[in-house]
Design a protein around this motif. Structure first.
Motif, PDB file in Angstrom:
ATOM      1  N   TYR A 143     -17.542   4.389  11.064  1.00  0.00           N
ATOM      2  CA  TYR A 143     -16.656   4.141  12.207  1.00  0.00           C
ATOM      3  C   TYR A 143     -15.873   2.842  12.013  1.00  0.00           C
ATOM      4  N   PHE A 144     -16.578   1.787  11.591  1.00  0.00           N
ATOM      5  CA  PHE A 144     -15.902   0.514  11.352  1.00  0.00           C
ATOM      6  C   PHE A 144     -14.826   0.665  10.276  1.00  0.00           C
ATOM      7  N   TYR A 145     -15.173   1.384   9.199  1.00  0.00           N
ATOM      8  CA  TYR A 145     -14.281   1.435   8.034  1.00  0.00           C
ATOM      9  C   TYR A 145     -13.144   2.434   8.215  1.00  0.00           C
ATOM     10  N   SER A 146     -13.475   3.658   8.647  1.00  0.00           N
ATOM     11  CA  SER A 146     -12.484   4.730   8.630  1.00  0.00           C
ATOM     12  C   SER A 146     -11.780   4.947   9.960  1.00  0.00           C
ATOM     13  N   VAL A 147     -12.452   4.644  11.071  1.00  0.00           N
ATOM     14  CA  VAL A 147     -11.832   4.881  12.376  1.00  0.00           C
ATOM     15  C   VAL A 147     -11.124   3.606  12.855  1.00  0.00           C
ATOM     16  N   LEU A 148     -11.879   2.515  12.937  1.00  0.00           N
ATOM     17  CA  LEU A 148     -11.266   1.254  13.351  1.00  0.00           C
ATOM     18  C   LEU A 148     -10.482   0.579  12.231  1.00  0.00           C
ATOM     19  N   ARG A 149     -10.734   1.016  10.984  1.00  0.00           N
ATOM     20  CA  ARG A 149     -10.072   0.461   9.792  1.00  0.00           C
ATOM     21  C   ARG A 149     -10.298  -1.044   9.655  1.00  0.00           C
ATOM     22  N   LEU A 150     -11.520  -1.448   9.967  1.00  0.00           N
ATOM     23  CA  LEU A 150     -11.913  -2.840   9.743  1.00  0.00           C
ATOM     24  C   LEU A 150     -12.344  -2.991   8.298  1.00  0.00           C
ATOM     25  N   ARG A 151     -11.803  -3.997   7.617  1.00  0.00           N
ATOM     26  CA  ARG A 151     -12.136  -4.198   6.219  1.00  0.00           C
ATOM     27  C   ARG A 151     -12.887  -5.517   6.042  1.00  0.00           C
ATOM     28  N   PRO A 152     -14.075  -5.437   5.459  1.00  0.00           N
ATOM     29  CA  PRO A 152     -14.781  -6.691   5.155  1.00  0.00           C
ATOM     30  C   PRO A 152     -13.927  -7.546   4.226  1.00  0.00           C
ATOM     31  N   LYS A 153     -14.025  -8.848   4.384  1.00  0.00           N
ATOM     32  CA  LYS A 153     -13.224  -9.740   3.556  1.00  0.00           C
ATOM     33  C   LYS A 153     -13.805  -9.774   2.145  1.00  0.00           C
ATOM     34  N   GLU A 154     -12.975  -9.381   1.194  1.00  0.00           N
ATOM     35  CA  GLU A 154     -13.394  -9.357  -0.207  1.00  0.00           C
ATOM     36  C   GLU A 154     -12.805 -10.562  -0.920  1.00  0.00           C
ATOM     37  N   ILE A 155     -13.234 -11.762  -0.513  1.00  0.00           N
ATOM     38  CA  ILE A 155     -12.707 -12.980  -1.126  1.00  0.00           C
ATOM     39  C   ILE A 155     -13.725 -13.489  -2.144  1.00  0.00           C
ATOM     40  N   PRO A 156     -13.357 -13.524  -3.416  1.00  0.00           N
ATOM     41  CA  PRO A 156     -14.301 -14.009  -4.432  1.00  0.00           C
ATOM     42  C   PRO A 156     -14.716 -15.454  -4.154  1.00  0.00           C
ATOM     43  N   VAL A 157     -15.966 -15.734  -4.425  1.00  0.00           N
ATOM     44  CA  VAL A 157     -16.501 -17.083  -4.233  1.00  0.00           C
ATOM     45  C   VAL A 157     -16.636 -17.747  -5.594  1.00  0.00           C
ATOM     46  N   PHE A 158     -16.191 -18.991  -5.677  1.00  0.00           N
ATOM     47  CA  PHE A 158     -16.226 -19.693  -6.956  1.00  0.00           C
ATOM     48  C   PHE A 158     -17.659 -19.829  -7.453  1.00  0.00           C
ATOM     49  N   ASP A 159     -17.870 -19.407  -8.680  1.00  0.00           N
ATOM     50  CA  ASP A 159     -19.180 -19.481  -9.311  1.00  0.00           C
ATOM     51  C   ASP A 159     -18.959 -19.927 -10.753  1.00  0.00           C
ATOM     52  N   ARG A 160     -19.433 -21.126 -11.091  1.00  0.00           N
ATOM     53  CA  ARG A 160     -19.215 -21.659 -12.437  1.00  0.00           C
ATOM     54  C   ARG A 160     -19.898 -20.808 -13.500  1.00  0.00           C
ATOM     55  N   ALA A 161     -20.881 -19.993 -13.100  1.00  0.00           N
ATOM     56  CA  ALA A 161     -21.645 -19.211 -14.073  1.00  0.00           C
ATOM     57  C   ALA A 161     -21.200 -17.756 -14.112  1.00  0.00           C
ATOM     58  N   ARG A 162     -20.038 -17.437 -13.500  1.00  0.00           N
ATOM     59  CA  ARG A 162     -19.631 -16.032 -13.448  1.00  0.00           C
ATOM     60  C   ARG A 162     -18.132 -15.912 -13.669  1.00  0.00           C
ATOM     61  N   TRP A 163     -17.750 -14.912 -14.479  1.00  0.00           N
ATOM     62  CA  TRP A 163     -16.337 -14.649 -14.743  1.00  0.00           C
ATOM     63  C   TRP A 163     -15.864 -13.447 -13.940  1.00  0.00           C
ATOM     64  N   LEU A 164     -16.367 -12.257 -14.248  1.00  0.00           N
ATOM     65  CA  LEU A 164     -15.897 -11.034 -13.600  1.00  0.00           C
ATOM     66  C   LEU A 164     -16.760 -10.679 -12.397  1.00  0.00           C
ATOM     67  N   GLN A 165     -16.087 -10.277 -11.305  1.00  0.00           N
ATOM     68  CA  GLN A 165     -16.816  -9.750 -10.164  1.00  0.00           C
ATOM     69  C   GLN A 165     -17.361  -8.362 -10.531  1.00  0.00           C
ATOM     70  N   ALA A 166     -18.310  -7.862  -9.732  1.00  0.00           N
ATOM     71  CA  ALA A 166     -18.956  -6.586 -10.051  1.00  0.00           C
ATOM     72  C   ALA A 166     -17.940  -5.448 -10.141  1.00  0.00           C
ATOM     73  N   ASP A 167     -16.982  -5.391  -9.196  1.00  0.00           N
ATOM     74  CA  ASP A 167     -16.003  -4.297  -9.240  1.00  0.00           C
ATOM     75  C   ASP A 167     -15.055  -4.443 -10.430  1.00  0.00           C
ATOM     76  N   GLU A 168     -14.720  -5.690 -10.794  1.00  0.00           N
ATOM     77  CA  GLU A 168     -13.851  -5.924 -11.952  1.00  0.00           C
ATOM     78  C   GLU A 168     -14.549  -5.502 -13.247  1.00  0.00           C
ATOM     79  N   ARG A 169     -15.823  -5.803 -13.326  1.00  0.00           N
ATOM     80  CA  ARG A 169     -16.590  -5.430 -14.520  1.00  0.00           C
ATOM     81  C   ARG A 169     -16.674  -3.900 -14.640  1.00  0.00           C
ATOM     82  N   GLY A 170     -16.963  -3.223 -13.512  1.00  0.00           N
ATOM     83  CA  GLY A 170     -17.055  -1.774 -13.534  1.00  0.00           C
ATOM     84  C   GLY A 170     -15.729  -1.126 -13.916  1.00  0.00           C
ATOM     85  N   THR A 171     -14.623  -1.629 -13.357  1.00  0.00           N
ATOM     86  CA  THR A 171     -13.302  -1.090 -13.694  1.00  0.00           C
ATOM     87  C   THR A 171     -13.003  -1.274 -15.173  1.00  0.00           C
TER      88      THR A 171
END
Length: 963
Positions: free
Chosen positions: A677-705
């Protein structure tokens, strides 16, 4: 006679000769003259001047004649910084040995110490290192002062202390009336004596206010409060309740920086007109807020969150008539940039290629704007405050909405500072230091400065500048012991014992503090009329109690005539501290200030005749609605507050309207209707803002893609796009991996080479797992990232075994031919196989993709003529990574008859408006809507099994029971 009488007598002694009143500030002098005129009528031949203004006027001609330029104080700061850097290079064993130690705080302290030495008339030859507790420090100051003196001579410059040489005695019969100064140095006295000579009269203040007989005639009001906000609110309550005009009130702050913002916010909220003698920080206008925020953006490593915050607050605008602030915010949040200067260009470039036409235009505009910012910012350690100020002025002019005169003043001040520093040899530095220097400059800029009181407005001033206005009512705020006592802080570069040894003209810190305190206390004896004294007895920030200043007790003794009264008596007079919502004091003493006070009146009403809940719910309907939701959720019956919205069933002719269904959304609905309901009816989107991490390059979705991309490219190459059996070649795979990693590095900069190398090796190991799996297979991959749709790009229409027709659009990762006219669809997963248990074919409706996509691919092969006899007999979830250990879950497509029934029941539940939380509370663990949902799944536990809800939940519960 008081000070006003004595000043008037001096002015009238020789009415025809010009008089110059020397005061610490022009506003003080003009206020004194106004009081004289109010008491005695007009006076003439009197000019107000400060020592600095008088000296500059006196020496201007001589400096011009000798071609000597005056070195402003801010210029001297940068000169001393450069000399400190040169000295660190020339002598690596000196007191300040490294360039990294030449930071803004240290430079400011050294500048202050050299200025004090100069104003005391001390030259480098008079400094002996053994006079210091640390000889290395003494030698350093001696050498630095010597460099500074030489620089002044070489560059034909002079500072304020050097102006003594160029002063000339006044040529006319001007009388100089000097208001008793505090903490004057030797050179200040030399300057005024050289100019004024025998024409100088010093006008001293009266005795301290707490022992002044006339001062005891003032009407006294004292109170205390639990915090600075409560203190200010109580004062405003009293102020508004008084019949006297507001412009008869002067508010004097013992701690101006602490109290001025609180007073400003309360004055704005209550509509009380006010003026501030020292002004307000620039953060109280849009341009100042934007300037400080963009500096924080640079300092913190260019995080996108800073820009979106500025867009939301309205202090940043990107000129485009077709796009709103919300459009830019969504574009930035969805970009995946996150942080880092070099991520902006690369990621925006790569994202633009995948955007739609409308978004692409916005992306190009955003890229152009951001690239323009970065092109003008220096790299590495080549930053300079003057260049940063120039950039900042350009940013404010182009990207900040300038609504008020305050905004314009801030813009002008920034540009003026940029021009001023451009003529000074500032030198290069790290971005951290450049930002820090510029931030200090901005913090020194003030807006809404009204040095003198304005008719019709309350006047707010500091304790060091106030007391001259002559207003009937004076309120001294923050009269606690800590703020009032002026604590003595030793100068670490010039300790008192070192000052005494270096020169008798160097004032000791304790003596300076004593002088300032004596002059302050004497100056306050000018107050007449009504006096309010208050302090905050508790500091909520530091969580500690505060004691009243000793002067409060002295004033109470003076008024009562009883010298034996102690702090216990003062405690009794002060009574209970006032609070923000005050209920402990009789309401007739103050007026109702705002809605907080209205509620305090309700709480003070002990008659019991008022219905508190009725009053609260009427005033705050949202709170009443929340209470209603809580009551309904505790009830056994399903309600709208549990996710049952309506019973409006959509008509159906066998097709679900004209809308295409998404398999992932159907699965989401089966797992948790509320999330759907939140996602498809109200079209509320969680904020997908990457958080700076000195020990990480690719986010999980970037790695999968990236892995999906690598696998597709490799199979396309070794099968010639699915036309031949694969001819596996590890070298081809490694080449594709290396190229894909290079492309990823260009579009998504890594936090460090080490992190990038580590993740690249992990991806190569994943690719090796994929290769070993493929090497032993006999099946023929034939379609990759197959798009399910019509040639026109429309969703394809499927007919399910039970006759139901649905429209579907999606992509299938891969289709393999496993026999004559027999196929298997494969979906790559880069995680683990924990939730894909072989015994859970449909898993309560949460795994439908394999079955629905199998039918879709089969019908697509028929419709396109690729294979009119095609049968998709298997579907596979593959895990070709190190984490997935190369395993797979394969499902025979032999339960298609059940699929239509499951989809029908899920759609029936949707059409009933049923969007209840997940059955399995573990589903909530990683849900991105937790902040809005809370523990809703736990609350629903009892309602799922209640008989009263059986009819509504029937279809959904049947699906949940299917394995």
């Amino acid at each position: 006679m008081d000070l006003i009488d004595r000043l008037y007598q001096k002015i009238k002694e020789d009415p025809l000769s010009p008089k110059m009143l020397i005061v610490p500030s022009y506003s003080q002098g003009h206020q004194l003259l106004e009081r004289i005129c109010e008491r005695f009528g007009s006076v003439f031949n009197v000019e107000v001047e400060t020592l600095q203004g008088m000296v500059h006027a006196n020496t201007a001609f001589e400096l011009s004649r000798r071609k000597i330029r005056f070195l402003e104080d801010e210029e001297a700061f940068w000169v001393i910084r450069q000399l400190m850097l040169h000295q660190a290079e020339a002598d690596p064993h000196s007191y300040i040995t490294q360039k990294s130690m030449v930071n803004p705080g240290v430079v400011r302290k050294v500048h202050q110490s050299l200025d004090e030495l100069r104003m005391a008339g001390v030259c480098s030859g008079e400094i002996h290192p053994n006079d210091f507790s640390n000889e290395s420090k003494g030698l350093y100051l001696q050498q630095l002062l010597d460099r500074y003196e030489a620089y002044l001579i070489e560059q034909a410059l002079t500072d304020f202390a050097g102006l003594v040489e160029y002063c000339t005695p006044t040529a006319d019969n001007t009388r100089f009336l000097l208001l008793q100064p505090a903490g004057w140095s030797r050179m200040e006295w030399d300057l005024i004596e050289k100019i004024a000579g025998s024409q100088l009269d010093i006008i001293n203040f009266d005795e301290p206010f707490y022992s002044h007989a006339r001062f005891s005639n003032n009407r006294l009001v004292m109170f205390r409060a639990a915090g600075s906000l409560a203190e200010v609110r109580e004062g405003f309550r009293r102020m508004i309740a008084e019949p006297e005009p507001l412009d008869q009130m002067e508010i004097m702050l013992s701690d101006y920086e602490r109290y001025a913002p609180v007073l400003y916010s309360q004055a704005e909220a209550s509509g009380v007109p006010s003026t501030f003698s020292n002004g307000l920080p620039i953060s109280y206008c849009t341009a100042g807020k934007a300037a400080l925020a963009i500096l924080a953006w640079i300092k913190e490593g260019f995080p996108v969150a800073r820009l979106t915050e500025m867009l939301r607050s309205g202090c940043l605008q990107i000129a485009d008539q077709q796009a709103s602030a919300g459009d830019w915010i969504r574009l930035l949040e969805q970009s995946g940039i996150g942080w880092g200067r070099h991520r902006y260009a690369g990621i925006l470039d790569s994202r633009q290629r995948r955007m739609g036409d409308g978004q692409q235009e916005l992306g190009m505009k955003l890229h152009e704007v951001l690239q323009g910012w970065f092109d003008k910012l220096p790299e590495g350690s080549e930053w300079r405050p003057d260049l940063l100020l120039e950039w900042l002025g350009d940013f404010v002019e182009k990207h900040v909405p300038l609504h008020s005169s305050d905004d314009q003043n801030v813009k002008t001040a920034i540009q003026a500072w940029s021009t001023r520093l451009s003529g000074i040899r500032v030198g290069s530095m790290t971005p951290e230091w450049a930002v820090r220097y510029v931030t200090e400059i901005l913090n020194g800029i003030r807006i809404r400065v009204d040095a003198t009181p304005r008719p019709g407005a309350v006047h707010v001033t500091s304790i060091h500048n106030g007391g001259f206005s002559g207003r009937y009512r004076t309120w001294i705020v923050g009269m606690d012991e800590r703020a009032w006592s002026m604590p003595i802080m030793q100068d670490p570069l010039l300790l008192d014992e070192e000052r005494a040894a270096v020169s008798k003209h160097l004032q000791l810190v304790r003596e300076q503090s004593k002088q300032f305190r004596n002059v302050r206390d004497a100056r306050l004896s000018l107050i007449c009329g009504e006096l309010w004294l208050s302090y905050a007895s508790y500091d909520p920030g530091e969580r500690e109690s505060r004691s009243p200043a000793f002067e409060m007790l002295q004033i109470m003794r003076l008024q009562s005539g009883d010298d034996t009264q102690d702090f216990s008596a003062l405690e009794r007079v002060l009574g209970q501290p006032y609070s923000v919502m005050d209920v402990l004091h009789p309401e007739e003493r103050r007026s109702t200030y705002d809605e907080i006070d209205v509620w305090a009146q309700y709480l003070r009403d002990l008659s019991g005749t008022r219905d508190g809940w009725k009053a609260v719910s009427h005033a705050y309907p949202a709170l009443a609605q929340g209470y209603l939701a809580q009551v309904n959720r505790q009830d056994e019956r399903l309600s709208v507050y549990d996710g049952w919205l309506s019973t409006n069933k959509a008509g159906s002719d066998g097709i679900l309207g004209q809308q295409a269904i998404s398999v992932s959304q159907l699965e989401k609905y089966a797992a948790c209707g509320l999330q759907y309901y939140f996602y498809s009816v109200l079209r509320l989107r969680p904020k997908e803002i990457p958080v700076f991490d000195r020990a990480r390059w690719l986010q999980a979705d970037e790695r999968g893609t990236l892995l999906h991309h690598i696998y597709r490219l490799y199979l396309e190459e070794v099968t010639e796009f699915g036309t031949k059996p694969p001819q596996h070649d590890r070298r081809k795979l490694y080449r594709i991996v290396d190229q894909a990693l290079d492309d990823a590095a260009k579009s998504i900069p890594a936090p460090s080479p080490h992190v990038q190398k580590k993740e690249c090796e992990e991806i190569r190991r994943d690719a090796e797992v994929f290769y070993r799996n493929e090497e032993g297979k006999t099946e023929e991959p034939c379609y990759f990232e197959l798009e399910l749709g019509t040639p026109e790009g429309e969703p394809m229409e499927l007919t399910l075994p039970d006759g139901m027709r649905v429209k579907l659009k999606g992509f299938v990762d891969r289709v393999d031919r496993i026999g004559p006219h027999e196929y298997r669809i494969i979906d790559y997963k880069t995680g683990n196989m924990k939730k894909y248990a072989s015994a859970e074919y449909f898993s309560g409706g949460t795994q439908l993709q394999h079955a629905l996509y199998s039918i879709a691919v089969e019908q697509w092969l028929h419709l396109t003529g690729k294979d009119i006899e095609a049968r998709v007999t298997e579907a596979e979830y593959a895990f070709p990574t190190v984490r997935g250990r190369g395993e797979y879950v394969r499902r025979k497509q032999d339960r298609r008859e059940e699929l239509g029934d499951i989809i029908s029941k899920l759609l029936d539940s949707m059409n009933q408006g049923l969007f209840i939380p997940a059955k399995d509370v573990n589903t909530c663990t990683w849900c991105k809507y937790q902040s809005v949902c809370g523990s809703h799944a736990e609350w629903m536990g009892n309602k799922r099994g209640a008989a009263v809800n059986a009819a509504v939940l029937g279809s959904l519960r049947e699906v949940e029971e299917i394995d």
